[in-house]
Design an enzyme around this catalytic site. Structure first.
Site, PDB file in Angstrom:
ATOM      1  N   GLY A 101       0.792  -1.229   0.000  1.00 56.13           N
ATOM      2  CA  GLY A 101       0.000   0.000   0.000  1.00 56.13           C
ATOM      3  C   GLY A 101       0.817   1.268   0.000  1.00 56.13           C
ATOM      4  N   GLY A 113       2.784   2.492   2.286  1.00 55.53           N
ATOM      5  CA  GLY A 113       4.151   2.320   2.771  1.00 55.53           C
ATOM      6  C   GLY A 113       5.095   1.871   1.676  1.00 55.53           C
ATOM      7  NE  ARG A 166       1.757  -9.043  11.212  1.00 49.72           N
ATOM      8  CZ  ARG A 166       0.473  -8.933  11.502  1.00 49.72           C
ATOM      9  NH1 ARG A 166       0.088  -8.915  12.762  1.00 49.72           N
ATOM     10  NH2 ARG A 166      -0.430  -8.808  10.549  1.00 49.72           N
ATOM     11  NE  ARG A 167       2.026  -8.943   4.996  1.00 46.76           N
ATOM     12  CZ  ARG A 167       1.622  -8.757   3.748  1.00 46.76           C
ATOM     13  NH1 ARG A 167       1.367  -9.764   2.954  1.00 46.76           N
ATOM     14  NH2 ARG A 167       1.478  -7.533   3.265  1.00 46.76           N
ATOM     15  CG  ASP A 212       3.693  -7.643  15.957  1.00 49.56           C
ATOM     16  OD1 ASP A 212       3.097  -6.565  15.733  1.00 49.56           O
ATOM     17  OD2 ASP A 212       3.118  -8.653  16.390  1.00 49.56           O
ATOM     18  CE1 TYR A 223      -6.660   3.456  12.577  1.00 47.27           C
ATOM     19  CE2 TYR A 223      -8.633   4.655  11.899  1.00 47.27           C
ATOM     20  CZ  TYR A 223      -7.335   4.231  11.648  1.00 47.27           C
ATOM     21  OH  TYR A 223      -6.713   4.588  10.478  1.00 47.27           O
TER      22      TYR A 223
END
Length: 267
Positions: free
Chosen positions: A19, A21, A40-41, A66, A157
């Protein structure tokens, strides 16, 4: 100064795997900055790093972190090591829950607050300090229109994003005379994989007028020197969906700063 002179030689992009980022990382690298990519991924990060090296020829470091963990900021700082970081982009912080506060597991809200508040605060502290000492740099916090008020399904949020908004304004006030730019980039609906997934889970149609990640990154980097707030899709003298315009918010920050000097003194 050029972009690289003002914000280089290294940039840290948190939430870089997809996205907005991902686009921030590509466009920052295209302007000559080496990149430290955090998410994280690990798989998508490595793919992006390879793409950036091929496109821009800059150095690229990746780390799987994370951002909802209490030690996330320390992990990021360890990855950066002694590299001179002149730009920090905090792009992480979407809300994947889509539930009312009491209808969700409490730990999910704790994780969201940790990611959006404490990790943001700690990383800004770790990177902005050396920037102030050098007299140049930038901190860009990607925000959401939810920052302007609470609502159903977004209690935690909205609260976390309101913190990010006020934090960016205060940080901008403290660093503006030290050559360090700070911006809260307030977005509306944006075409990201995370948002597409949430809409699909709710059975909702895709928006027709949402922002593209490419434009978000382009406009966000262009607005960075003009903080502390930019509301997506609007000029800085228009309030639009916000209670007041970025120009009005800037004036308010400066007014409070002036009054505060009688208590705290000048820098």
């Amino acid at each position: 100064m050029s972009f690289a002179e003002r914000y280089g030689p290294w940039a840290v992009i948190a939430g870089a795997s997809e996205g907005t980022g991902r686009e921030f990382a590509r466009q920052i690298a295209a302007q000559g900055l080496n990149c430290i990519l955090i998410a994280r991924r690990e798989g998508p990060l490595k793919e992006l790093a390879e793409q950036i090296r091929a496109e821009s020829g800059v150095e690229c470091v990746t780390a799987s972190v994370d951002l909802a963990k209490p030690d996330a900021a320390e992990q990021i700082a360890a990855v950066a090591g002694d590299r001179e970081v002149g730009l920090y982009v905090n792009n992480a912080g979407a809300d994947p829950n889509g539930k009312r506060f009491l209808d969700n597991d409490l730990q999910n809200w704790v994780d969201l607050a940790q990611r959006n508040v404490m990790t943001t605060l700690k990383t800004a502290y770790l990177f902005a300090g050396p920037m102030r000492a050098r007299g140049r740099g930038g901190v860009l916090l990607v925000n959401s229109g939810a920052c302007y008020g609470g609502s159903s399904f977004m209690a935690t949020y909205s609260a976390s994003k309101a913190f990010d908004l006020c934090f960016a304004e205060g940080l901008w006030a403290e660093l503006r005379n030290h050559g360090v730019d700070v911006l809260s980039l307030v977005l509306g609906q944006t075409d990201t994989p995370a948002y597409r997934t949430l809409l699909a889970e709710k059975g909702l149609p895709l928006p027709t007028n949402w922002a593209s990640p490419v434009e978000v990154a382009k406009v966000g980097l262009a607005q960075l020197p003009h903080g502390p707030v930019y509301n997506w899709g609007q000029t800085n003298d228009v309030a639009g969906y916000a209670p007041n315009s970025p120009d009005q918010r800037r004036a308010r920050v400066l007014m409070i700063e002036q009054h505060s000097r009688s208590t705290f003194g000048d820098d």
